[in-house]
Design a protein around this motif. Sequence first.
Motif, PDB file in Angstrom:
ATOM      1  N   GLY A  79      -1.963   6.531   0.373  1.00 10.62           N
ATOM      2  CA  GLY A  79      -1.379   7.370  -0.492  1.00 10.62           C
ATOM      3  C   GLY A  79      -1.311   6.833  -2.017  1.00 10.62           C
ATOM      4  O   GLY A  79      -1.028   5.606  -2.214  1.00 10.62           O
ATOM      5  N   TRP A  80      -1.675   7.700  -2.885  1.00 13.21           N
ATOM      6  CA  TRP A  80      -1.647   7.239  -4.606  1.00 13.21           C
ATOM      7  C   TRP A  80      -0.280   7.966  -5.151  1.00 13.21           C
ATOM      8  O   TRP A  80      -0.075   9.217  -4.941  1.00 13.21           O
ATOM      9  CB  TRP A  80      -2.849   7.813  -5.157  1.00 13.21           C
ATOM     10  N   ASP A 110      -4.373  12.506   1.285  1.00 11.80           N
ATOM     11  CA  ASP A 110      -3.229  11.487   0.647  1.00 11.80           C
ATOM     12  C   ASP A 110      -2.094  11.627   1.537  1.00 11.80           C
ATOM     13  O   ASP A 110      -1.433  12.574   1.612  1.00 11.80           O
ATOM     14  CB  ASP A 110      -3.040  12.480  -0.785  1.00 11.80           C
ATOM     15  N   ARG A 139       1.421  10.210   3.299  1.00  6.55           N
ATOM     16  CA  ARG A 139       2.572   9.943   2.906  1.00  6.55           C
ATOM     17  C   ARG A 139       3.452   9.244   4.193  1.00  6.55           C
ATOM     18  O   ARG A 139       4.692   8.886   3.990  1.00  6.55           O
ATOM     19  CB  ARG A 139       3.570  11.130   2.479  1.00  6.55           C
ATOM     20  N   TRP A 153     -10.018   4.900  -1.110  1.00  5.28           N
ATOM     21  CA  TRP A 153      -9.474   6.021  -0.438  1.00  5.28           C
ATOM     22  C   TRP A 153     -10.648   6.219   0.785  1.00  5.28           C
ATOM     23  O   TRP A 153     -10.322   6.528   1.945  1.00  5.28           O
ATOM     24  CB  TRP A 153      -9.376   7.380  -1.368  1.00  5.28           C
ATOM     25  N   GLN A 186     -10.790   5.819  -5.626  1.00  4.53           N
ATOM     26  CA  GLN A 186     -11.411   6.883  -4.608  1.00  4.53           C
ATOM     27  C   GLN A 186     -12.431   6.175  -3.729  1.00  4.53           C
ATOM     28  O   GLN A 186     -12.414   6.633  -2.311  1.00  4.53           O
ATOM     29  CB  GLN A 186     -12.243   8.037  -5.290  1.00  4.53           C
TER      30      GLN A 186
END
Length: 218
Positions: free
Chosen positions: A151-152, A22, A24, A140, A137
Amino acid sequence: MTDQFIQSEIDAVYRVIAARRDVRHFVPGAIDEALFARLVEAAHQAPSVGLMQPWRFIRIRSEAVREAIVKLVDEERLATADALGERGSEFMRLKVEGIRECGELLVVALMDRREEYVFGRRTLPEMDLASVACALQNMWLASRAEGLGMGWVSLFDPVKLAALLSIPEGGRPVAVVCLGHVAQFYPMPMLEMEGWEKRRKLEDLVFVDSWEQRAHIT
């Protein structure tokens, strides 16, 4: 069977699952249009209950809209810190989004008129959200395989974000998705690196026949 995968292909699937992060932190640079199309197509290939395909993708191209989303996320970030009590200050030190830095920004939403879809949802209406999570997903894993970070972000008021994006009544935003190039991928989940949480042991999460009997995973 004629559609079997060879071992190197199987290994690649497990590798990308383990390497997914994930993200950032992004570096500048636009995403190639053909690559972006592949990622959205990968999301659209996800399974969905009753084949309802409840996902809707809103591509954010306006800088003004991007900044408005940043503001909504900041509002919820402060509210979350307050709700966390003694961990609030620790939470505020975390980087929780990369909305300004990412090359591509999407909002993923549940479609409107979902009540018309009953197959698989009569007793579990939340399966529409589970279906959207499958699509995310897929995106991702495809992003990671392509060398892109994703990023979620879920820190926002869905009512305010829906109003900002003119999402019809009954529709509901569930994810702000940041996509972009990265300098490197985290060696482990960022929240684990920051000491916020750690991955639980699988043996504590798998059971046999009832909640009381734990399984032994070898």
